[in-house]
Design a protein around this motif. Structure first.
Motif, PDB file in Angstrom:
ATOM      1  N   ALA A 264       0.833  -1.208   0.000  1.00  0.00           N
ATOM      2  CA  ALA A 264       0.000   0.000   0.000  1.00  0.00           C
ATOM      3  C   ALA A 264       0.866   1.255   0.000  1.00  0.00           C
ATOM      4  CB  ALA A 264      -0.931  -0.004   1.213  1.00  0.00           C
ATOM      5  N   ILE A 265       1.960   1.221   0.769  1.00  0.00           N
ATOM      6  CA  ILE A 265       2.888   2.354   0.781  1.00  0.00           C
ATOM      7  C   ILE A 265       3.487   2.544  -0.610  1.00  0.00           C
ATOM      8  CG2 ILE A 265       5.070   3.219   1.710  1.00  0.00           C
ATOM      9  CD1 ILE A 265       4.393   1.716   4.322  1.00  0.00           C
ATOM     10  N   GLY A 266       3.894   1.438  -1.225  1.00  0.00           N
ATOM     11  CA  GLY A 266       4.474   1.513  -2.555  1.00  0.00           C
ATOM     12  C   GLY A 266       3.514   2.104  -3.565  1.00  0.00           C
ATOM     13  N   GLU A 267       2.261   1.679  -3.521  1.00  0.00           N
ATOM     14  CA  GLU A 267       1.261   2.188  -4.454  1.00  0.00           C
ATOM     15  C   GLU A 267       1.024   3.681  -4.261  1.00  0.00           C
ATOM     16  OE1 GLU A 267      -2.220  -0.199  -4.048  1.00  0.00           O
ATOM     17  OE2 GLU A 267      -1.183  -2.065  -4.564  1.00  0.00           O
ATOM     18  N   GLN A 268       1.013   4.118  -3.010  1.00  0.00           N
ATOM     19  CA  GLN A 268       0.769   5.539  -2.758  1.00  0.00           C
ATOM     20  C   GLN A 268       1.866   6.413  -3.348  1.00  0.00           C
ATOM     21  OE1 GLN A 268      -1.077   6.961   0.818  1.00  0.00           O
ATOM     22  NE2 GLN A 268       0.602   8.383   1.208  1.00  0.00           N
ATOM     23  N   SER A 274      12.663   6.344  -2.950  1.00  0.00           N
ATOM     24  CA  SER A 274      13.168   7.536  -2.276  1.00  0.00           C
ATOM     25  C   SER A 274      12.045   8.269  -1.558  1.00  0.00           C
ATOM     26  CB  SER A 274      13.847   8.465  -3.284  1.00  0.00           C
ATOM     27  OG  SER A 274      14.276   9.654  -2.671  1.00  0.00           O
ATOM     28  N   GLN A 275      10.897   8.414  -2.220  1.00  0.00           N
ATOM     29  CA  GLN A 275       9.778   9.107  -1.595  1.00  0.00           C
ATOM     30  C   GLN A 275       9.115   8.253  -0.518  1.00  0.00           C
ATOM     31  OE1 GLN A 275       7.109  10.697  -4.544  1.00  0.00           O
ATOM     32  NE2 GLN A 275       8.729  11.786  -5.614  1.00  0.00           N
ATOM     33  N   MET A 276       9.192   6.946  -0.653  1.00  0.00           N
ATOM     34  CA  MET A 276       8.620   6.054   0.361  1.00  0.00           C
ATOM     35  C   MET A 276       9.345   6.175   1.700  1.00  0.00           C
ATOM     36  SD  MET A 276       7.981   2.799  -2.177  1.00  0.00           S
ATOM     37  CE  MET A 276       7.623   1.565  -0.921  1.00  0.00           C
ATOM     38  N   GLU A 277      10.543   6.719   1.673  1.00  0.00           N
ATOM     39  CA  GLU A 277      11.294   6.935   2.919  1.00  0.00           C
ATOM     40  C   GLU A 277      10.510   7.820   3.887  1.00  0.00           C
ATOM     41  OE1 GLU A 277      13.920   5.382   3.625  1.00  0.00           O
ATOM     42  OE2 GLU A 277      15.270   5.113   1.921  1.00  0.00           O
ATOM     43  N   ALA A 278       9.581   8.632   3.364  1.00  0.00           N
ATOM     44  CA  ALA A 278       8.800   9.535   4.209  1.00  0.00           C
ATOM     45  C   ALA A 278       7.990   8.790   5.258  1.00  0.00           C
ATOM     46  CB  ALA A 278       7.870  10.393   3.347  1.00  0.00           C
ATOM     47  N   GLU A 279       7.711   7.519   5.023  1.00  0.00           N
ATOM     48  CA  GLU A 279       6.877   6.750   5.946  1.00  0.00           C
ATOM     49  C   GLU A 279       7.673   6.007   7.008  1.00  0.00           C
ATOM     50  OE1 GLU A 279       3.762   7.115   5.985  1.00  0.00           O
ATOM     51  OE2 GLU A 279       3.534   8.161   4.081  1.00  0.00           O
ATOM     52  N   THR A 280       8.959   6.250   7.076  1.00  0.00           N
ATOM     53  CA  THR A 280       9.799   5.493   8.006  1.00  0.00           C
ATOM     54  C   THR A 280       9.390   5.681   9.461  1.00  0.00           C
ATOM     55  OG1 THR A 280      12.073   5.120   8.758  1.00  0.00           O
ATOM     56  CG2 THR A 280      11.472   7.361   8.150  1.00  0.00           C
ATOM     57  N   ALA A 281       9.535   4.606  10.211  1.00  0.00           N
ATOM     58  CA  ALA A 281       9.359   4.678  11.662  1.00  0.00           C
ATOM     59  C   ALA A 281      10.713   4.584  12.357  1.00  0.00           C
ATOM     60  CB  ALA A 281       8.452   3.556  12.138  1.00  0.00           C
ATOM     61  N   GLY A 282      11.779   4.736  11.587  1.00  0.00           N
ATOM     62  CA  GLY A 282      13.124   4.679  12.159  1.00  0.00           C
ATOM     63  C   GLY A 282      14.171   4.293  11.144  1.00  0.00           C
ATOM     64  N   SER A 283      14.019   3.133  10.539  1.00  0.00           N
ATOM     65  CA  SER A 283      15.015   2.640   9.588  1.00  0.00           C
ATOM     66  C   SER A 283      14.811   3.251   8.211  1.00  0.00           C
ATOM     67  CB  SER A 283      14.936   1.112   9.477  1.00  0.00           C
ATOM     68  OG  SER A 283      15.236   0.507  10.715  1.00  0.00           O
TER      69      SER A 283
END
Length: 759
Positions: A264-268, A274-283
């Motif tokens: 779901a994150i990937g689809e968004q 690189s932009q998916m990094e925005a959803e990180t909870a730490g790593s």
């Protein structure tokens, strides 16, 4: 629970902040003495080196790929933007000869590398005609012409571009045709699925590597988010993925797995790692999946036919071009504030041939552009020298078009916020902008020997408004009469509450912020060019007239008299709303309304919020007339967010961030995604859309003023405060007389860095 970048996406690049605005950070910058030499001058000579503090650098100093505020400071210093803005963020269209614009009653002249003429055509298209100065050069001596600009535009338009700019989303003629027929390898692999057997566009090895990365690193990335939600109490356990995802802003079916969450994150994000990094909870996702797979989101794959040029980007001369938009998009001009990047450095001159539709790189291959992300070259006031040990070293650009900076060396030093003011005192920093507060002011006063003025003997303070504002929101659908949120009765009910809250704003904000914030009267940041000014015709203090439209307050009223006047006005509004009023008190509510309402506030459960005292005092005042306003102080910020985003809250205290374009669509249009107020007004919608359909700033400002008056008439938002941020300068080492005056979020000490001097 959501990440900061998550909220940024939610508000069109607007940052939504709930709670204390003092908790928000902006770009941090300051100065010290460095160990480097230039032109035979030792850096022990304080007049040759300025060191500015900064937060953590990501090292992406590219005009195309910088994302953090700190990295963008370096871009600002080393690059030359095609367009510049004034002190309120408005575009300067006549940069070559200069444009004189008044701010705070003072005329300032702004210069830029280009002129812009915008023409709205009868067929609905818009021409953006640029004329570039013909005497510009990059810092390495290479002349600048329009081909450098066109090259830069094509980088931003490339189907594999994954930086933060979104020029490709603008209605430029031929943009969609150019970007079609190509997709990134990562997005294609995800769409094809794990069981795909068609390897005509990629190899089986690439597909296997991708899904191994998803099943291992991707799942770990998503599970870390779930675990963080469990730790914060937002999900039951590590298997409660759907609940955790909902807290993070994703809707998943019951029984969803961590893999489903990652998909779901990937689809968004269109499988842009690189932009998916925005959803990180730490790593960092880059640390969890192989580098080769991570780069799949930058690999372009041809999937069909596409145009080999963008029809709406038209070269009209060596120093001129036209961009054609198919329709009016008021914010498009801000997307055209691109840095003029050197084709010979970021691209390949042998691949540039405008007439034959070749623009400095192979379409879908930005590898050359990416290869120099950490070592920028441009035409800004300074040139990049080095980045090491947490310091970026810059040197004055002798070819800068506004003149070589007087300070030869400019260093940006990574610093902790708490260390910035003490570092000025010890002489290791010359300029800082710590998050401003009474504590910071007191600290500076102590260093200045008890002098609490802005201009002290040791340190000088320059205040500027924060890019955002605090407010109290009221839900039109949850605070109404008779089931109609738009009725006059419903508006009068909300105006009764708003009037009493408003009168306590001065006391509450002064108590919390002192002189570091001011009360505002319109639902817009005072930093915006569209913000009404006190000197404007029709300017009015928010909620300062009674139910008959007469002024509630008169000149010379004492504070207590103002409080009593507001309460009497509230009784008038409530009576008009259908409430029964007897002997100065409300005794019964009309159908569909109540005698009690609740406002949620994120004060950590301890009242630690700039609006808490305001609401507390308003609650007590309303109680004296038989009306209950309950203040619900929520400990967890996420619970506050969810209360009004879900539509459950009757009222709430929060804050909005702002950008240079004041588009009101998302917040107040009936179809706006963040219209939490539930305003549904045809006239308001018409004004907001009309403002989007014009490029005339003066005309748009008038439309926004009328739109804001409708918002206030609905009484769904009470503007509360505009807080201040600050720059702190060493009075001993910086020549304060050479600082640019009237600093704003859009105009800092860096905007006229070439004239700044050291003592």
């Amino acid at each position: 629970m959501k990440s900061t970048k998550k909220f940024t996406a939610l508000l069109l690049t607007l940052c939504m902040v709930a709670g204390v605005l003092a908790g928000c950070s902006q770009t941090q910058s300051t100065a010290t003495t460095a160990d480097s030499t230039a032109s035979g001058t030792s850096t022990s000579d304080n007049a040759s080196t300025l060191v500015a503090s900064s937060n953590h650098f990501e090292g992406k100093f590219s005009p195309f790929f910088a994302q953090s505020a700190e990295d963008n400071d370096i871009v600002e210093m080393t690059q030359l933007p095609l367009l510049t803005t004034d002190r309120v963020g408005a575009i300067v269209e006549n940069g070559i000869e200069g444009e004189t614009i008044s701010y705070n009653g003072v005329d300032y002249t702004y210069y830029g590398p280009a002129d812009l003429k915008i023409t709205e055509n009868e067929d609905g298209t818009v021409y953006y005609d640029f004329t570039l100065r013909d005497d510009l050069v990059f810092s390495d001596g290479t002349p600048i012409d329009i081909d450098d600009v066109i090259f830069s535009l094509y980088v931003y338009a490339d189907p594999t571009y994954d930086g933060s700019a979104t020029l490709y989303s603008q209605p430029i003629l031929g943009m969609d045709a150019y970007r079609s027929g190509m997709a990134t390898l990562s997005s294609l692999l995800a769409a094809a699925g794990e069981d795909n057997t068609d390897f005509s566009l990629w190899t089986q090895e690439q597909q296997t590597a991708f899904w191994e990365a998803v099943n291992e690193g991707g799942v770990a990335f998503a599970q870390e988010i779930v675990d963080a939600c469990v730790e914060q109490g937002y999900a039951a356990d590590a298997n409660d993925v759907a609940t955790a995802a909902a807290a993070w802003g994703f809707e998943l079916a019951d029984g969803a797995t961590a893999k489903d969450f990652f998909m779901a994150i990937g689809e968004q994000y269109g499988w842009n790692f690189s932009q998916m990094e925005a959803e990180t909870a730490g790593s960092a996702l880059a640390d969890l999946i192989p580098e080769e797979v991570y780069n799949y989101s930058t690999v372009g794959v041809e999937t069909g036919e596409s145009a080999n040029y963008i029809e709406g980007i038209q070269r009209t001369g060596d120093y001129s071009m036209r961009i054609v938009a198919t329709e009016i998009a008021a914010n498009m001009v801000y997307q055209l504030q691109i840095p003029i990047a050197p084709l010979h450095y970021y691209g390949d001159e042998s691949l540039y041939d405008y007439d034959n539709h070749s623009f400095g790189f192979e379409k879908g291959d930005l590898s050359k552009v990416r290869s120099v992300t950490g070592t920028p070259l441009g035409a800004g006031a300074y040139t990049f020298s080095d980045y090491s040990n947490g310091t970026v070293y810059l040197e004055a650009n002798e070819s800068y078009y506004k003149g070589e900076p007087k300070i030869q060396h400019l260093n940006f030093l990574e610093s902790q916020d708490a260390d910035k003011v003490p570092a000025i005192a010890t002489g290791t920093i010359d300029i800082a902008n710590p998050s401003y507060s009474d504590q910071i002011r007191q600290q500076i006063t102590e260093y200045n020997g008890g002098d609490d003025s802005l201009d002290g003997s040791e340190m000088t303070i320059r205040l500027y408004d924060f890019l955002g504002y605090g407010y109290v929101g009221l839900s039109a659908e949850n605070i109404m009469v008779g089931g109609d949120p738009a009725s006059e009765q419903s508006r009068n009910l909300r105006k009764a509450i708003a009037t009493v809250i408003s009168v306590y704003r001065d006391e509450g904000i002064n108590s919390y912020y002192g002189d570091t914030a001011s009360v505002i009267n319109y639902p817009i940041s005072s930093t915006s060019w569209a913000a009404p000014q006190v000197t404007d015709d029709g300017y009015q203090v928010a909620y300062s007239v009674d139910v008959n439209g007469n002024p509630i307050y008169t000149e010379g009223m004492s504070t207590e008299e103002r409080y009593n006047a507001a309460l009497q006005a509230a009784l008038g509004f409530l009576e008009a709303a259908g409430y029964t009023v007897e002997n100065g008190k409300v005794t019964a509510a009309p159908e569909g309304a109540k005698l009690n309402y609740q406002i949620n506030i994120g004060g950590g459960g301890e009242g630690n919020h700039p609006t808490f005292l305001i609401l507390h005092n308003a609650s007590q005042a309303l109680a004296s007339i038989g009306f209950t306003l309950t203040i619900n102080d929520i400990a967890q910020a996420n619970d506050l967010y969810q209360s009004y985003q879900s539509g459950q809250a009757e009222g709430w205290a929060a804050a909005w961030g702002a950008t240079s374009d004041p588009d009101m669509y998302q917040l107040y249009h009936s179809a706006g995604s963040t219209n939490y107020y539930k305003v549904n007004d045809a006239d308001l919608d018409e004004l907001i859309v009309a403002a989007r359909q014009s490029t005339d700033q003066s005309y748009r400002k008038g439309l926004y003023k009328a739109a804001m008056e409708i918002v206030l008439d609905w009484a769904v938002e009470i503007p509360v405060y505009q807080r201040s941020e600050c720059y702190v300068f060493s009075t001993e080492r910086v020549n304060i007389d050479t600082l640019t005056p009237d600093m704003t979020p859009y105009w800092s000490w860096m905007n006229e860095i070439e004239t700044l001097e050291m003592n």
